[in-house]
Design a protein around this motif. Structure first.
Motif, short mmCIF file in Angstrom:
data_model
loop_
_atom_site.label_atom_id
_atom_site.label_comp_id
_atom_site.label_asym_id
_atom_site.label_seq_id
_atom_site.Cartn_x
_atom_site.Cartn_y
_atom_site.Cartn_z
N HIS A 81 0.87 -1.19 0.00
CA HIS A 81 0.00 0.00 0.00
C HIS A 81 0.89 1.23 0.00
CE1 HIS A 81 -3.68 2.25 1.89
NE2 HIS A 81 -2.80 3.15 1.47
N HIS A 83 1.31 5.39 -1.90
CA HIS A 83 0.88 6.46 -2.81
C HIS A 83 2.19 7.02 -3.38
CE1 HIS A 83 -3.25 6.63 -0.95
NE2 HIS A 83 -2.56 6.07 0.03
N LYS A 150 -0.56 3.58 -5.92
CA LYS A 150 -1.88 4.12 -6.26
C LYS A 150 -1.78 5.47 -6.96
CE LYS A 150 -3.29 2.40 -1.75
NZ LYS A 150 -3.94 1.14 -2.08
N HIS A 251 -9.83 2.16 1.29
CA HIS A 251 -9.37 2.84 2.50
C HIS A 251 -10.58 2.95 3.42
CE1 HIS A 251 -5.88 3.97 0.15
NE2 HIS A 251 -5.39 4.73 1.11
N HIS A 274 -6.04 0.36 6.39
CA HIS A 274 -5.99 1.24 7.57
C HIS A 274 -6.65 0.58 8.79
CE1 HIS A 274 -4.02 4.76 5.95
NE2 HIS A 274 -4.77 4.65 4.86
N ASP A 326 2.13 2.82 3.42
CA ASP A 326 1.24 3.93 3.05
C ASP A 326 2.06 5.09 2.49
OD1 ASP A 326 -1.23 5.09 2.67
OD2 ASP A 326 -1.38 5.93 4.68
FE FE Z 1 -3.29 5.17 1.74
#
Ligand code: FE
Ligand code: NIG
Length: 421
Positions: A81, A83, A150, A251, A274, A326
């Protein structure tokens, strides 16, 4: 069969059990740990993992033997996961956060994700590519060999597409393998004046078909959160994405529990991410519907909250869990999955074996690559992290220091003595 290469004399090799799916509940507490082990590699794949002196039948004239006395080997880590692709950075919001302004309030004022959206819209392909490459290099140096990435800092087609194309290009050019997730539903863009429904309908009608046509992403994700997208909007988007053949992530329960977990359970999302605010009922639903709980304790840490996701409860309820960074410019600016693993122990009280299972075999299944990576099963890709540590406990207890010394990707050494090759 003769090996190309045999890595020998490991003090321990961490071998996750591969059941053809993510490990659940108690299964996560188990693994095979080979003492004084070796790993034989052929054509970039695992040929054999064993104990003691490698069988003579594995060694030919050209077989290269590499001594790893005193070291630990694990499958290459998988950050499931991130970004990864974004413009700018957000250290300018740090003082505000230190003074107690909340993440969602910063977003409400047009900062947070929306500030990164402005920077990303302005950034060229090359700028995004080079920034993301730098992050991938940092991750690789920490033992990460596969990354989920992502989109979601464009919120318009041009920029979302640019982000997805950066991921595609990096997947071709970079050592680390990437899995792409389309997440335009990350915030409501300013031009929609708070009209989340209209934005979701536009994504369904205009963006999703293009992502599918150009094969730019395997997964579709949405930020289901107070002030962002509702559970109803999440259901609408993800069910449309599922019909178009996307696999799903969501999410959910990051800050408030507003129904994202129910959507994940109903639509059989591969994972829900999360889950800091997950309820007992939500945990039961995820368990019953085989939704993998992807936990991101670095985000809790960075948001300066103390509400870590209830990982132990999830295991007691027979759920599968993963851990990931994340990596993003706002709620978790780090490339260090090892630190996240340590938070799994220090803040969630997971054991080292549960943590290693989370970031190898379970992370592999959560990104749809369980057949190829995540364990040392014969025939899998020889993606290997070699730790300057004598056993599996050490890298979890000795924290906030990079302990990965060498990394192999498809059988080739790509990090040597902590230097990228
Ligand atoms: Fe995230
Ligand atoms: O996973 N929660 C939504 N998205 C990211 C944060 C992105 C950002 O703050 O830029 C997350 O925490």
């Amino acid at each position: 069969m003769i090996a190309d290469k045999i890595l020998t004399n490991f003090s321990q090799i961490f071998c996750p059990t591969d059941l053809g799916r993510a490990l659940k509940g108690k299964e996560m507490s188990e693994a095979t740990i080979i003492e004084n082990g070796y790993i034989a590699i052929k054509d970039g794949l695992i040929l054999k993992v064993g104990q003691g002196t490698p069988d003579a039948s594995l060694i030919g004239e050209r077989t290269k033997l590499v001594d790893y006395s005193g070291k630990l080997a694990s499958p290459g880590l998988i950050d499931c996961h991130t970004h990864l692709v974004y413009g700018g950075s957000r250290e300018n919001e740090f003082a505000k956060k230190l003074n107690g302004v909340s993440y969602l309030d910063i977003l409400k004022e047009g900062g947070g994700i929306l500030s990164t959206v402005r920077s990303t819209r302005e950034a060229s392909f090359d700028n995004l590519y080079n920034k993301s490459k730098r992050l991938l290099n940092q991750m690789l140096a920490h033992g990460v060999t596969t990354v989920e990435a992502k989109s979601g800092y464009g919120l318009d087609w041009e920029t979302e597409k640019r982000q997805l194309e950066v991921v595609r290009e990096l997947n071709h050019t970079h050592t680390v393998d990437l899995v792409s997730t389309f997440m335009a539903a990350h915030a409501i863009p300013p031009e929609y004046n708070g009209d989340g429904d209209a934005f979701i309908e536009m994504i369904i009608a205009e963006m999703l078909p293009k992502v599918k046509e150009d094969n730019l992403a395997e997964f579709c994700d949405i930020f289901c959160e107070t002030g962002v997208f509702t559970a109803k909007q999440s259901h609408r988007l993800l069910s449309a994405a599922k019909e178009m053949g996307f696999k799903l992530r969501i999410h959910a329960d990051e800050i408030d529990s507003i129904g994202g977990v129910d959507v994940a359970a109903e639509l059989h999302s591969v994972s829900a991410e999360h889950l800091m605010a997950a309820t007992d009922e939500g945990i039961k639903k995820m368990s019953e519907n085989n939704v993998i709980g992807n936990l991101l304790p670095g985000t809790t840490f960075s948001l300066m909250a103390d509400t870590y996701a209830p990982a132990k409860k999830m295991l007691e309820a027979d759920m599968a869990i993963t851990l990931s960074t994340d990596n993003n410019p706002g709620s978790c600016p780090t490339s260090n999955l090892q630190f996240i693993m340590q938070l799994g122990c220090f803040k969630m009280r997971l054991t080292p074996i549960q943590v290693f299972n989370a970031v190898t075999i379970n992370a592999a299944y959560s990104v749809g690559l369980g057949e190829k990576i995540g364990s040392f099963k014969e025939g899998k890709q020889a993606d290997i992290a070699i730790w300057d540590a004598p056993n599996v406990d050490y890298p979890l207890y000795f924290f906030a220091t990079n302990l990965v010394e060498d990394v192999y990707k498809r059988g080739e050494v790509v990090v040597k003595k902590q230097q990228l090759i």
